[in-house]
Design an enzyme around this catalytic site. Structure first.
Site, mmCIF file in Angstrom:
data_model
loop_
_atom_site.group_PDB
_atom_site.id
_atom_site.type_symbol
_atom_site.label_atom_id
_atom_site.label_comp_id
_atom_site.label_asym_id
_atom_site.label_seq_id
_atom_site.Cartn_x
_atom_site.Cartn_y
_atom_site.Cartn_z
ATOM 1 N N LYS A 1 34.726 33.949 50.753
ATOM 2 C CA LYS A 1 34.637 34.840 49.585
ATOM 3 C C LYS A 1 33.640 34.289 48.572
ATOM 4 C CE LYS A 1 37.615 37.080 46.110
ATOM 5 N NZ LYS A 1 38.991 37.146 45.568
ATOM 6 N N SER B 1 41.053 41.774 45.421
ATOM 7 C CA SER B 1 39.614 41.631 45.264
ATOM 8 C C SER B 1 38.912 41.036 46.484
ATOM 9 C CB SER B 1 39.325 40.752 44.057
ATOM 10 O OG SER B 1 39.861 39.454 44.259
ATOM 11 N N SER C 1 45.292 39.231 45.660
ATOM 12 C CA SER C 1 43.976 39.532 46.228
ATOM 13 C C SER C 1 43.701 39.046 47.642
ATOM 14 C CB SER C 1 42.871 39.021 45.307
ATOM 15 O OG SER C 1 42.627 39.969 44.318
#
Ligand code: GLN
Length: 483
Positions: free
Chosen positions: A77, A152, A176
């Site tokens: 990420k 997210s 997330s």
């Protein structure tokens, strides 16, 4: 196809010499090249670097060496700092930023021999539930391109679900990794707060942020967590506790395991197919000999308001550092204040600005006691709900989300609707406990449903054990989107 292997299967084949790391990495890069135009899961693909690392892994293996993730291609990420590789947090304010160091969790993956394929898309500074808040465009859900992947960590979830990576790192502040795993039909684990070092995780809300892992089965989550868990002198909130053998916890057996079902989670407005899938999963655990008990987490409904005071408050402080002087692009205006204003005004997106304003307000003199301090007190009550519950049960089962993946644009204009998609994941984040999401069914449109498995702080082994036992007798985690 090499991309259909699970991480654990790929490890076995690499060790047996049936495949090479270069072949495995190339297969994933080919898949990324083919699917990226439709999915946009990545912000940066580091193809050359990945092939170099894979060749290095093959050389090490040829020399008789091995390490836990030698030659395993993974996605990271883009809120995790990687030396010399663009790290943007999905924000224009960090466009082109090249960190001078690599964070601990990612470094541990590298030290274990993993190959980084690239950096994945995210809501800006991890603020969001759909990846629509990215400054670089939305990621599409691999099951239905018109739908969001969740957020997210939507890029990491989509990449693993679409077989573009064998596993991935995400971050979970309020859900997330669990929520996007549910929306994309893959597995994820948010470790307990303090289990994994946050060094190099660009902070959103420091008392909540935790790096989590994505994989296609509990075994893969255990393999990844084993590598990144542990104390780090660079993060004073990482706990100095021994790291258990997570793979050894996967006994396949849940006979006698006490599983709690909180009565507060079957709420009005929940999609019927989600409730049905969760209830069927609970029946499955009962059939495996688990002891199912109804429990109560009475402060569940306060999770959302408490989180949306505390997280923005911490964010408003953490994001003060992005001023165009220290990092990233600068919109120079001559004098200092106008430069700050222009840089932050142009660099941050709407949701980040909303949170900075909410957080600054909640912390301001006159409102601090009414909002922030109150929220902290209720946070303690939420934590005590779990402490009590884990006196009676070993694991808690709940839906991950009230609905399956929603359409792109459907909630983008209504922050409250967006925030509601985290209602089931927020309490575990506030309490700092362990939580996984694994696929457990589909809705009427064939979209995946996720089940949350929560464990007491630092009891990741029991969460993984429950997930693995369920996956030994069900096939939901093996479904792949038709791409
Ligand atoms: N969706 C939640 C938020 O918008 C949680 C995000 C996260 O866990 N990073 O804050």
């Amino acid at each position: 196809m090499l991309t259909d292997l699970t991480l654990t299967e790929a490890q076995r084949k690499l060790r047996a010499g049936e495949i090479t790391a270069v072949e495995l990495t190339q297969a994933h890069l080919d898949r990324i090249r083919a699917l990226e135009p439709a999915l946009h899961a990545f912000l940066t693909v580091t193809a050359e670097r990945a092939l170099d690392a894979a060749a290095g892994a093959d050389r090490r293996r040829a020399a008789g060496k091995d390490s836990p993730l030698l030659g395993i291609p993974l996605a990271i990420k883009d809120v995790l700092a990687t030396e010399g590789v663009p790290t943007t947090c999905g924000s224009r304010i960090l466009e082109g930023f090249l960190p001078p160091y690599t964070g601990t969790a990612v470094q541990k993956l590298f030290d274990a021999g993993a190959v980084m394929l690239g950096k994945t898309n995210t809501d800006e500074f991890a603020m969001g539930s759909s990846t629509e808040n990215s400054g670089y465009g939305v990621t599409h859900n691999p099951w239905d391109l018109d739908r969001v992947p969740g957020g997210s960590s939507g890029g990491s979830a989509a990449a693993v679900a679409a077989r573009m990576a064998l596993g991935a790192l995400g971050t979970d502040t309020g859900g997330s990794v669990r929520q996007p795993a549910a929306f994309c039909g893959t597995c994820a684990l948010k470790p307990s707060y303090g289990r994994v070092s946050r060094y190099g995780l660009i902070a959103f809300a420091s008392s909540l942020d935790q790096i989590g892992v994505f994989g296609r089965c509990a075994e893969d989550l255990a393999a990844l967590l084993s590598v990144i868990a542990g104390h780090d002198p660079r993060d004073s909130t990482s706990m100095d506790l021994p790291v258990p053998d997570y793979t050894a916890a996967l006994t396949g057996d849940v006979a006698g395991l006490r599983i709690g079902v909180p009565r507060e989670v079957f709420i009005d407005g929940m999609q019927p197919a989600v409730e049905q899938a969760i209830r069927a999963a609970i029946d499955q655990f009962a059939a495996l000999g688990a002891d199912i008990r109804e429990i109560s987490l009475p402060h569940t409904e306060y999770g959302l308001p408490v989180y949306y005071i505390i997280a923005p408050a911490e964010a408003s402080a953490n994001l003060a550092r992005f001023d165009g002087v220290r990092y990233g692009p600068r919109h120079a205006q001559g004098a200092l204040w106008p430069t700050y204003k222009a840089t932050r005004g142009q660099g941050f997106g709407a949701e980040v600005k909303r949170r900075i304003m909410l957080g600054t307000y909640a912390l301001s003199a006159g409102y601090y006691d009414a909002y922030y301090l109150k929220a902290q007190k209720v946070r303690t009550l939420i934590k005590q709900d779990f402490d009590r519950a884990f006196g009676d049960v070993d694991v808690i089962v709940a839906p991950t989300t009230p609905t399956t993946a929603f359409r792109i644009g459907e909630k983008a204009g209504d922050p409250m609707q967006m925030y509601l998609s985290d209602v089931f994941t927020l309490p575990a984040s506030l309490a700092g406990i362990a939580g996984a999401s694994i696929p457990c069914g589909v809705d009427e449109a064939g979209l995946p449903v996720g089940m949350q498995l929560l464990g007491a702080a630092f009891d990741e082994p029991t969460v993984l054990r429950a997930a693995h036992a369920y996956q030994q007798v069900t096939g939901w985690h093996r479904r792949a989107p038709a791409l």
